[in-house]
Scaffold this active site. Sequence first.
Site, PDB file in Angstrom:
ATOM      1  N   GLY A  13      10.734  -9.821  -3.903  1.00 30.04           N
ATOM      2  CA  GLY A  13       9.715  -8.858  -3.508  1.00 30.04           C
ATOM      3  C   GLY A  13       9.054  -8.225  -4.716  1.00 30.04           C
ATOM      4  O   GLY A  13       9.736  -7.632  -5.568  1.00 30.04           O
ATOM      5  N   GLU A 171      -5.470   8.417   8.409  1.00 31.52           N
ATOM      6  CA  GLU A 171      -6.456   8.014   7.404  1.00 31.52           C
ATOM      7  C   GLU A 171      -7.387   6.934   7.941  1.00 31.52           C
ATOM      8  O   GLU A 171      -8.594   6.941   7.670  1.00 31.52           O
ATOM      9  CB  GLU A 171      -5.729   7.560   6.144  1.00 31.52           C
ATOM     10  CG  GLU A 171      -5.034   8.724   5.432  1.00 31.52           C
ATOM     11  CD  GLU A 171      -4.195   8.303   4.246  1.00 31.52           C
ATOM     12  OE1 GLU A 171      -3.873   9.173   3.424  1.00 31.52           O
ATOM     13  OE2 GLU A 171      -3.859   7.101   4.154  1.00 31.52           O
TER      14      GLU A 171
END
Length: 417
Positions: A13, A171
């Site tokens: 990752g 948002e």
Amino acid sequence: MSQAEKPRVVIVGGGFGGLEAARALAKADCQITLIDQRNYHLFQPLLYQVATAALSPSEIAWPLRHVLTRQANVRVVMTRATGVDLDARSVITEAGTFAYDHLIIATGATHSYFGKPQWESAAPGLKSLEDATELRRRVLSAFERAETAAPEQRAALLTFVVVGGGATGVEMAGAVAELARDALSRDFRQIDPSQARVLLVEGGPRVLPALSPDLSAYAEDALEGLGVEVRTSAMVTDLDTHGVDLGDTRVDAATIIWAAGVAASPLAAGLEGEHDRAGRVKVAPDLSVPGHPEVFVVGDAAAMASNGKPVPGIAPAAKQAGKHAARQIAERLAGRPGKAPFRYAHAGDLATIGRHAAAVQIGQVKLTGFVGWVFWGVAHVYFLIGLRNRIAVAFDWAWSWLTRQRNIRLIVQHRGS
């Protein structure tokens, strides 16, 4: 000691946790292999701005090889990890098997549809650049389709439903409303984009539950000031490509955006050991996997705790966890125990709600309005990687503020769309 004889550290990752871990091991005498299915590090907190045509994808993503080019002990491998053999100490990938002496799993999270995976095609989430550009295509295409649609079809095409009242949902809802009312308001001839309906649905009693009740109330008022309809204590009982069901109420909408839940990545969810309901690995206090002290899980892939309290799934927490895991490995490489418990330092919670409005909580300090909005912007620019990207994002934001325009309004047709 030759490179081949050095201890092998594998990091799966290249997000906030994985990249921070790799950097923290820069001076360690080991060979690091960083595995990611993509070749870039992504600044996920600004994905919604790509989805709403405010920023270009290249402004919030950086090639991992370039970021780590000066760190000689790191090798970057672009492939997908499919499993971990804890007994054999190896990571299984589509490019082969990678043996390790120490392993850090930082694979993040994916979308959770609470047992309704069939909803994903109708209500995509926002976790990757592909998600962001697909949502941008859907949002902008809705206006284009409405321009040529029959009058009775336009209402549904100009209705946008955002499911989830956390920071991403708030948002996103505010950004879609601003896009419609500012950037697109004068560009069409048959429709009035400013009349678009944006609906934010939250199952809990208030939006932004991580913030104090007064800041949640402020955020709701600010959203309504933008024209966003906020519905709290409302549960989505069904949805399809034509709209959502909120209990007995049907809302016809051509565009649905999912921001309601997350689940651990398949790699973390499939790891041996105990998991929570979201599939995250229940780790020991030092972030290692119980019974396998050589394996650490950090960020959204782990159910982390600090001082007995759950650690939130946000970027600063992932970065701190990645650095902590790396330090434990460095301690062990130096011959010391390396079993210190993870201590999370919460830096605060931030959410922007459109032009000149944001909610910021740092301990007992609360900021709203223009001051909060400036603080939010400075904080996000600061955490971007590279001077070029900081300048580019700051310039784009300044231009949008001055002109109320969004110039990245490109409809990119995905294969199969």
